[in-house]
Enzyme design. Structure first.
Site, short mmCIF file in Angstrom:
data_model
loop_
_atom_site.label_atom_id
_atom_site.label_comp_id
_atom_site.label_asym_id
_atom_site.label_seq_id
_atom_site.Cartn_x
_atom_site.Cartn_y
_atom_site.Cartn_z
N HIS A 10 0.81 -0.90 0.20
CA HIS A 10 -0.43 0.32 -0.40
C HIS A 10 0.77 1.45 -0.10
CE1 HIS A 10 1.06 -0.21 4.25
NE2 HIS A 10 0.75 1.01 4.82
C1 UD1 Z 1 -2.23 5.44 5.36
C2 UD1 Z 1 -0.61 5.98 6.26
C3 UD1 Z 1 0.69 5.46 6.36
C4 UD1 Z 1 -0.38 3.66 6.71
C5 UD1 Z 1 -1.86 2.94 6.44
C6 UD1 Z 1 -2.33 2.01 7.01
C7 UD1 Z 1 0.15 8.58 5.56
C8 UD1 Z 1 0.29 9.67 5.13
N1 UD1 Z 1 -0.51 7.23 5.95
O1 UD1 Z 1 -1.93 5.26 4.55
O2 UD1 Z 1 0.95 5.48 6.60
O3 UD1 Z 1 0.57 3.01 6.53
O4 UD1 Z 1 -1.90 4.19 6.63
O5 UD1 Z 1 -2.83 0.83 6.47
O6 UD1 Z 1 -1.20 8.65 6.88
N2 UD1 Z 1 -9.24 4.45 1.96
C9 UD1 Z 1 -11.08 4.00 1.94
N3 UD1 Z 1 -10.74 3.56 3.18
C10 UD1 Z 1 -10.65 4.03 3.78
C11 UD1 Z 1 -9.73 4.69 4.63
C12 UD1 Z 1 -8.71 5.02 3.14
O7 UD1 Z 1 -11.18 4.38 0.38
O8 UD1 Z 1 -11.14 3.87 5.34
C13 UD1 Z 1 -8.88 4.82 1.00
C14 UD1 Z 1 -9.20 6.35 0.21
O9 UD1 Z 1 -9.10 6.17 -1.31
C15 UD1 Z 1 -8.17 7.32 0.45
C16 UD1 Z 1 -7.11 6.70 0.49
O10 UD1 Z 1 -7.74 4.88 0.54
O11 UD1 Z 1 -7.77 8.53 -0.01
C17 UD1 Z 1 -6.00 6.55 1.65
O12 UD1 Z 1 -6.23 6.58 2.79
P1 UD1 Z 1 -4.94 7.73 3.54
O13 UD1 Z 1 -5.74 7.35 4.94
O14 UD1 Z 1 -4.52 9.16 3.25
O15 UD1 Z 1 -3.99 6.90 3.45
P2 UD1 Z 1 -2.97 5.22 3.42
O16 UD1 Z 1 -2.67 4.99 2.22
O17 UD1 Z 1 -4.39 4.68 3.94
N1 UDP Z 2 -3.66 -6.33 8.56
C1 UDP Z 2 -4.60 -6.90 8.59
N2 UDP Z 2 -5.16 -6.66 7.82
C2 UDP Z 2 -5.26 -6.81 6.24
C3 UDP Z 2 -3.43 -6.45 6.73
C4 UDP Z 2 -2.92 -5.86 7.00
O1 UDP Z 2 -4.83 -6.63 9.83
O2 UDP Z 2 -5.74 -7.13 5.45
C5 UDP Z 2 -2.49 -5.85 9.37
C6 UDP Z 2 -1.59 -6.23 9.83
O3 UDP Z 2 -1.27 -7.25 10.31
C7 UDP Z 2 -0.68 -5.11 10.96
C8 UDP Z 2 -1.44 -4.06 10.32
O4 UDP Z 2 -2.43 -4.42 9.31
O5 UDP Z 2 -1.26 -5.13 12.16
C9 UDP Z 2 -0.16 -2.92 10.00
O6 UDP Z 2 -1.01 -1.99 8.96
P1 UDP Z 2 -0.77 -1.64 7.74
O7 UDP Z 2 0.37 -2.88 6.84
O8 UDP Z 2 -2.41 -1.26 6.88
O9 UDP Z 2 -0.12 -0.57 8.15
P2 UDP Z 2 1.75 -0.19 7.90
O10 UDP Z 2 1.98 -0.64 9.19
O11 UDP Z 2 2.51 0.06 6.98
O12 UDP Z 2 1.87 1.44 8.85
#
Ligand code: UD1
Ligand code: UDP
Length: 364
Positions: A204
């Site tokens: 992601h």
């Molecule tokens: C965010 C964090 C990243 C973390 C990740 C965990 C920042 C800058 N990034 O990235 O560090 O690793 O979360 O998963 O804070 N969206 C949905 N549903 C949701 C949430 C998001 O559809 O419930 C979609 C939206 O299109 C949104 C995109 O995902 O624009 C990105 O979401 P966002 O929270 O901005 O960043 P992540 O890529 O999720």
């Molecule tokens: N995770 C989860 N379901 C998924 C993918 C990830 O429960 O489908 C969990 C994963 O095991 C870990 C956490 O989400 O505990 C990590 O989150 P993510 O990879 O979104 O963010 P990051 O750690 O890179 O910030």
């Protein structure tokens, strides 16, 4: 003592799961505020249910947006809450935009910030998380570090040692507390997979999913794998896969895209995988804890300790490199040592640290 604990995104929920009961047991009144950065049930509610996390006392509904919109909206709503509630301190966890928003909003109105997971550094300023980590740590009165290298990073940045506590890795505590329940689930069977006979993959990070060549290389390598590859797709990644025509079972190959799964299922899937391919910070740590070799597709990692102990290997987003990394991981021995203080006492050490008192920043 009254604390407000800020969460917003998937990894934050997992980090506060062991913390909230430890704070409550110590008689600390800690209320959870959910910014709403992640809002889909599969990215939020499922973690509260799986991990019995207390309901947020406040939900701010911030949602998605550009970095400035998301961080700024969260700051405005958090500032209002902090000003009304006047907690003794604000606790922020990890490195997402909600973490930074909580730290900035609190520091600007004179509330001490406690950062859990302080001091991790990738050295890569193109990562939004690296910016969040650096700023959050500079604004924090108490810095709770997961690893020894985090202590070194903070010392090198001039953070005084009396603010820093080596508490260990809270993600590891979640694993220790839940891995028994997770193993019993046998989640792979529900996907028609056999334990030990599949690869688990997640991606992601913008450097991978927002760059079409990188995403194509990752999908190509996974689709060509000799084992089936279960791929729970993050909502950020899904539209990119769809745009590239790669969202279905790509080309009849090994890749099996599925919806994101809950924490216990994810832990179960990690335990039973032959190997894991990821760009997730949390998954790099969890794979180390559950004894399954990991391949991290990134230019760098702030989880260097997993490279050092030998559970993880770093490869660039190039098809050949990912294939070679995966082959190496599948053949690797699994006898690495879990890093120091990645155990079930991390939340207890946080409580001990809070008991030592939070030092005010200069000027207060
Ligand atoms: C965010 C964090 C990243 C973390 C990740 C965990 C920042 C800058 N990034 O990235 O560090 O690793 O979360 O998963 O804070 N969206 C949905 N549903 C949701 C949430 C998001 O559809 O419930 C979609 C939206 O299109 C949104 C995109 O995902 O624009 C990105 O979401 P966002 O929270 O901005 O960043 P992540 O890529 O999720
Ligand atoms: N995770 C989860 N379901 C998924 C993918 C990830 O429960 O489908 C969990 C994963 O095991 C870990 C956490 O989400 O505990 C990590 O989150 P993510 O990879 O979104 O963010 P990051 O750690 O890179 O910030």
């Amino acid at each position: 003592m009254r604390l407000i604990v800020v969460v917003g995104a998937r990894p934050n929920f997992i980090k506060v799961a062991p913390l909230m009961p430890a704070l409550a047991a110590a008689g600390i009144d800690a209320g959870l505020v959910h910014t709403g950065q992640h809002y889909d049930a599969a990215l939020s509610d499922v973690f509260f249910a799986d991990l019995a996390i207390p309901e947020p006392r406040w939900s701010l509904g911030v949602g998605s947006g550009t970095h400035a919109v998301q961080t700024g909206t969260a700051m405005m709503r958090l500032e209002e809450l902090f000003a009304a509630e006047k907690p003794d301190a604000v606790v922020v966890v990890g490195d997402v935009n909600s973490t930074l928003a909580g730290a900035l909003a609190a520091a600007k109105i004179g509330l001490p910030v406690v950062h859990l997971e302080a001091g991790l550094r990738s050295g890569d300023m193109s990562m939004p998380e690296e910016v969040n980590r650096l700023v959050t740590d500079q604004l924090s009165s108490m810095l709770l570090a997961p690893t020894r290298d985090a202590l070194e990073h903070l010392a090198a940045e001039g953070v005084s040692a009396d603010r820093v506590h080596f508490v260990g890795n809270i993600m590891a505590e979640s694993v220790v507390r839940n891995v028994g329940r997770a193993r019993e689930r046998g989640a792979c069977g529900r996907f028609g997979l056999e334990a030990g006979a599949y690869v688990l993959a997640t991606t992601h990070r913008p450097e991978n999913v927002d760059a079409p060549e990188a995403l194509a290389a990752i999908v190509g390598a996974l689709d060509g794998c000799s084992l089936p590859v279960l791929f729970p797709v993050h909502p950020r990644t899904l539209p990119k896969l769809e745009a590239a025509g790669m969202a279905g079972a790509a080309g009849g190959g090994s890749l099996r895209p599925v919806d994101p799964v809950g924490y216990l299922d994810m832990l179960s899937l990690q335990c039973d995988a032959a190997a894991i391919v990821t760009d997730s910070g949390g998954v790099q740590e969890e794979s180390c804890m559950v004894g399954v070799p990991c391949v991290t597709v990134r230019r760098n990692t702030e989880r260097q300790v997993t490279l050092e102990v030998g559970s993880n290997r770093l490869v660039p987003a190039e098809r050949g490199a990912i294939e070679a990394g995966l082959a190496e991981a599948m053949a690797a021995s699994r006898d690495w040592a879990v890093p120091e203080r990645w155990d079930d006492r991390v939340a207890a050490r946080v409580v001990e640290a809070l008991g030592c008192g939070i030092l005010p920043l200069a000027g207060y």
